[in-house]
Design an enzyme around this catalytic site. Sequence first.
Site, mmCIF file in Angstrom:
data_model
loop_
_atom_site.group_PDB
_atom_site.id
_atom_site.type_symbol
_atom_site.label_atom_id
_atom_site.label_comp_id
_atom_site.label_asym_id
_atom_site.label_seq_id
_atom_site.Cartn_x
_atom_site.Cartn_y
_atom_site.Cartn_z
ATOM 1 C CG HIS A 1 -1.861 1.112 1.333
ATOM 2 N ND1 HIS A 1 -2.248 1.662 2.536
ATOM 3 C CD2 HIS A 1 -2.499 1.823 0.383
ATOM 4 C CE1 HIS A 1 -3.079 2.661 2.315
ATOM 5 N NE2 HIS A 1 -3.247 2.779 1.024
ATOM 6 C CD GLU B 1 -2.541 2.607 -3.790
ATOM 7 O OE1 GLU B 1 -3.073 3.734 -3.667
ATOM 8 O OE2 GLU B 1 -2.950 1.583 -3.216
ATOM 9 C CG HIS B 2 -0.262 6.135 -0.500
ATOM 10 N ND1 HIS B 2 -0.794 7.216 0.168
ATOM 11 C CD2 HIS B 2 -1.231 5.193 -0.503
ATOM 12 C CE1 HIS B 2 -2.019 6.929 0.569
ATOM 13 N NE2 HIS B 2 -2.306 5.702 0.183
ATOM 14 C CD GLU C 1 -4.775 6.459 3.073
ATOM 15 O OE1 GLU C 1 -4.403 5.267 3.164
ATOM 16 O OE2 GLU C 1 -4.891 7.044 1.986
#
Length: 772
Positions: free
Chosen positions: A49, A52-53, A130
Amino acid sequence: MSDAIRHLTLANGLHLTLRHAPRLKRAAAALRVHAGSHDAPARWPGLAHFLEHLFFLGTHRFPLEDGLMRYVQGQGGQVNASTRERTTDYFFEVPPGALAGGLERLCQMLAEPDLGLERQRREREVIHAEFIAWSRNQEAQRQFALLQSVSPNHPLSAFQAGNRYSLPLADSAFQQALKHFHQRFYQGGQITLSLAGPQSLDELQRLGHQAGALLAAGKRVAQASPPALLDGPLRPPAPSKSRHDLLFAHEHLPAAAEQALELLLSLLTDSRPGGWLGELRQRGWLQDCKAQLLHAHAGQLLWHIQLQLSASALPSQVQGLLHGWLNFIRQQPAQLLNDSYSQLQRRREQAAGALELARRDSSGQTFHGLDAQGLTALEQLLAALPQHRAGHWQLPPEEPLLRATAKQHDAPLPVALTIDNSLPPSRQFAALYLRWHITSPLRQRFQAILERALQPLLERAERVALQLAFDACGEYWQLRAAGQSTAVLAAIEEALGLIRAPAANHWNAPLITPPALIPLRALLKALPDTLLITPEQPQPSCLLDQHLLDGLWQQARWQGLAIGFDAGQHGALAAALQAIMGQPATPAPAAGSSARHWHQVATQGSEPAVLLFCPLPEALQACGRLLAQQLQGAVYQRLRVELQLGYAVFSTFRQVEGIGGLLFGVQSPHASHGEILGHLTDLLKRGVALDPAARQQLAHQFAEPAMSNQDVAEWAWQAHMATQNPDLSYMSRSILKVDQQQLDDLLQQLLDARHGWHCLANGPAPDARWRA
């Protein structure tokens, strides 16, 4: 006419899927990497993840200000990404002419990311924000609890999103693992790239080959086989007062099981009479039902049905009815089920936009019925489910909304209905808006009754890819349908009958609890009501009945707009509206205000959230749209990247209830409401330099061929409510006339709140300047 589809493999191993669909007005790309959070080392949860950022922070060739996100936003498109357990998806949609630029940026950022340590530190804080929001969100925690129902040895039950503590940037082993994950999986053999648009297959192939060649060559990596999904019975979370989760897990299913499950879920969520949901509704037990695939990989499936039930429901009987329905389905000819499903899929494919088509193509879940392998998988799936003989079942009849035909009528169109010709009938998309002004305070008490009466029709419309909505805002009720024209008319006519005289079982049914929203989304939902200032009136305590509702409809004043219907369908329009309730009216724009209004909204989350809407008069909206476009990147850069206020930061131009203006939204785990507003105003004070290329780009977006059918319809409706010029070319020409002085003047007017500010927040006003 069916879409033309082509599959091929490039020299670097990348699989390319191309879809030529002449009806589309936009083009889209969906790139799937066959690796996700479960393929990263368990030692560092969230690594996939996090990577991906990092891709979206820009590269040497395309820095942040010219990267994929800014490029797509500047084209009026949409872009996003998602990391799942075994896949990571990147996708965007733009005007066809911008597809090449988007593809080049997408593939280049995946091929040559900048993994500098400083940008890693900044983005880790966004990941942590997040994580905090996720940990405080009740719905997210409920979803996590569902995944923990499986074996604790399976990675599904573990934390995978990442946070400040699971991503040790200073650890050289972590940095090596991050680079190794990128090199191992972000190469051609591990990637599927799907393109969909109106371009020819040859043109799409040229674009895909050109951009796809930027990725390193490689072969498909065998992803590690997962451990057993179960080591005993499932451990679903305990049911709440009204919510029940029915969870199902499978092992060792064939490859086509995911498509077979989609057909099964279509049957299980059909609430028409004959099936188990129809039976629950008949008994007064059903409030809402959602079914979702939670995980699918290597023959494993985990899926669940989420039910909202009334207090009178008996959960044990609900489950027994489900098992009886499953037994009935298993006894039906598989091909019969598949024929009905195929018809439904064809309608969904016709209604899908470029982005949805590209995403489904990249995942292999196309809009088709099951093939021979899929039918075999369906039989195995059904055989593995609990079932017994209970209930008297029948397959629901053919859906009328799929076979609707236009009725003819000799009467003229209602005088309160405006016909808009912005959308050519050749687009095969129509929309009908109806709006009633109801001053009686009884409307608030009747709202829930009408929503319950419409619920079955709303569910049917969603199944056949027809947009149907009934909303309340201020003193208004609004009904909207959009999609295939004859289905729109059939749905509107049926909806009018339901809200004119709701059936007896809807009058005292319990209220449906809406799903929990994160604070910023809750503020967005509340925005329309805050713009239509409605004087408070005492609620009459009388008993509601049909006589009172008839009186309400008689006093109502209505107006409407139809777009996308050809002249030959005007008779059918007249037929659908011949019994419409209320008296004809003309649109009246909402009154403006020069004050600073603070609207405190209760939200379920505790993180500070601010939504600032700055209305503008019609004469300034072209300038406002250009200003909003040029502020978009600056707001993201300053508030999200530099100040790291949080992961939820946006700015745009929005039309709400006929009122156009600039809209800013921020949700932060650490900044107060006053601090968020301070950062926004400081940014506005910096000013904006006019970019002629951006001005030209924005002006080109205001043309019917450049806008989605839905956006054209919504533009026409917003212009109708505001009594503004609906001509798209007028807005385009106005944008091209905006100069630097106008931008500077408008910025100063915004800072002075000359046309009013509406600030929605989940806390009190920070100072006395605000009017409650």
